[in-house]
Design a protein around this motif. Structure first.
Motif, PDB file in Angstrom:
ATOM      1  N   ARG A  31      -9.609  23.174  40.479  1.00  0.00           N
ATOM      2  CA  ARG A  31      -9.853  22.919  41.909  1.00  0.00           C
ATOM      3  C   ARG A  31     -10.727  23.988  42.561  1.00  0.00           C
ATOM      4  O   ARG A  31     -11.030  23.899  43.755  1.00  0.00           O
ATOM      5  CB  ARG A  31      -8.503  22.870  42.651  1.00  0.00           C
ATOM      6  N   ILE A  32     -11.089  25.031  41.807  1.00  0.00           N
ATOM      7  CA  ILE A  32     -11.871  26.119  42.405  1.00  0.00           C
ATOM      8  C   ILE A  32     -13.251  25.589  42.836  1.00  0.00           C
ATOM      9  O   ILE A  32     -13.976  25.026  42.016  1.00  0.00           O
ATOM     10  CB  ILE A  32     -12.012  27.302  41.413  1.00  0.00           C
ATOM     11  N   PRO A  33     -13.616  25.774  44.081  1.00  0.00           N
ATOM     12  CA  PRO A  33     -14.906  25.263  44.556  1.00  0.00           C
ATOM     13  C   PRO A  33     -16.075  25.912  43.807  1.00  0.00           C
ATOM     14  O   PRO A  33     -16.050  27.116  43.544  1.00  0.00           O
ATOM     15  CB  PRO A  33     -14.928  25.679  46.039  1.00  0.00           C
ATOM     16  N   GLY A  34     -17.071  25.096  43.458  1.00  0.00           N
ATOM     17  CA  GLY A  34     -18.264  25.612  42.796  1.00  0.00           C
ATOM     18  C   GLY A  34     -18.161  25.663  41.284  1.00  0.00           C
ATOM     19  O   GLY A  34     -19.141  26.008  40.611  1.00  0.00           O
ATOM     20  N   GLN A  69     -17.933  34.345  43.118  1.00  0.00           N
ATOM     21  CA  GLN A  69     -17.104  35.173  44.005  1.00  0.00           C
ATOM     22  C   GLN A  69     -16.594  34.370  45.192  1.00  0.00           C
ATOM     23  O   GLN A  69     -15.440  34.531  45.608  1.00  0.00           O
ATOM     24  CB  GLN A  69     -17.894  36.415  44.441  1.00  0.00           C
ATOM     25  N   GLU A  70     -17.425  33.472  45.687  1.00  0.00           N
ATOM     26  CA  GLU A  70     -16.986  32.616  46.793  1.00  0.00           C
ATOM     27  C   GLU A  70     -15.847  31.707  46.321  1.00  0.00           C
ATOM     28  O   GLU A  70     -14.837  31.545  47.014  1.00  0.00           O
ATOM     29  CB  GLU A  70     -18.170  31.786  47.288  1.00  0.00           C
ATOM     30  N   GLY A  71     -16.010  31.133  45.131  1.00  0.00           N
ATOM     31  CA  GLY A  71     -14.969  30.260  44.584  1.00  0.00           C
ATOM     32  C   GLY A  71     -13.661  30.999  44.351  1.00  0.00           C
ATOM     33  O   GLY A  71     -12.583  30.507  44.698  1.00  0.00           O
ATOM     34  N   MET A  72     -13.750  32.192  43.786  1.00  0.00           N
ATOM     35  CA  MET A  72     -12.533  32.963  43.509  1.00  0.00           C
ATOM     36  C   MET A  72     -11.889  33.469  44.804  1.00  0.00           C
ATOM     37  O   MET A  72     -10.680  33.687  44.851  1.00  0.00           O
ATOM     38  CB  MET A  72     -12.832  34.131  42.567  1.00  0.00           C
ATOM     39  N   GLY A  73     -12.687  33.643  45.829  1.00  0.00           N
ATOM     40  CA  GLY A  73     -12.146  34.100  47.108  1.00  0.00           C
ATOM     41  C   GLY A  73     -11.553  32.986  47.954  1.00  0.00           C
ATOM     42  O   GLY A  73     -10.875  33.259  48.951  1.00  0.00           O
ATOM     43  N   GLY A  77      -9.119  29.428  44.605  1.00  0.00           N
ATOM     44  CA  GLY A  77      -9.305  30.532  43.649  1.00  0.00           C
ATOM     45  C   GLY A  77      -8.123  31.478  43.682  1.00  0.00           C
ATOM     46  O   GLY A  77      -7.625  31.904  42.631  1.00  0.00           O
ATOM     47  N   GLN A  78      -7.657  31.783  44.874  1.00  0.00           N
ATOM     48  CA  GLN A  78      -6.528  32.697  44.993  1.00  0.00           C
ATOM     49  C   GLN A  78      -5.251  32.075  44.438  1.00  0.00           C
ATOM     50  O   GLN A  78      -4.417  32.774  43.848  1.00  0.00           O
ATOM     51  CB  GLN A  78      -6.340  33.113  46.458  1.00  0.00           C
TER      52      GLN A  78
END
Lengths: 102, 102
Positions: A31-34, A69-73, A77-78
């Motif tokens: 589900r992580i964006p990107g 980094q945007e996806g994990m943030g 991602g969290q």
């Protein structure tokens, strides 16, 4: 492109690890964006000398380090990161890099 | 597919490492029979906490673990392996696995 490489160390209970990884963690990670591509090792991770100490490798691809980094943030991602202590108590190494084809 | 993941530890002399890697080692690795794709990290390898201790990651893809092992066992594969001491004295971890897309 950019890659998130996740190296999971050998767990004590392989079956419990696999169950949690594929039933709970992978659906969260997807589900992580990107996220552009998600690949996992299958059937063990070998080293030239024999055992590698790594039980499972996951490779998640994004368009760039900024997208990674945007996806994990993101909240998704969290959620994936926050799930790690639930099954990866044996340890996990996480590497992030831009990549290029040679 | 199958992947050979090569994790090069931080060298003392980054410029000498990069010169040898791209001028000598990569051309040797590209000759390995059965190699389908060859990707390297660019611009450093980060970890969530900051420095990863890994300077460069290379990911070489083959059709299967059998093809990977055949390629690495060939004279071209051995030439690439035998070149490692010439530039990777800081250490290198090598992982090999079958992979599948999730």
């Amino acid at each position: 492109m950019a890659k998130l490489i996740v190296l999971y160390k050998q767990p004590q209970d392989e079956a419990a690890f696999m169950r949690h990884y594929f039933d709970v963690h992978a659906p969260l990670a997807k589900r992580i964006p990107g996220l552009r591509s998600y690949e996992v090792s299958e059937g063990g991770v070998a080293a030239p000398g024999g055992a590698s100490g790594v039980f499972l490798v996951a490779m998640l691809e994004f368009d760039s380090m900024a997208a990674l980094q945007e996806g994990m943030g993101s909240s998704q991602g969290q959620a994936a990161v926050n799930d790690l202590p639930n099954f990866a108590g044996a340890g996990v190494d996480i590497l992030m890099c831009d990549t290029r084809k040679l």
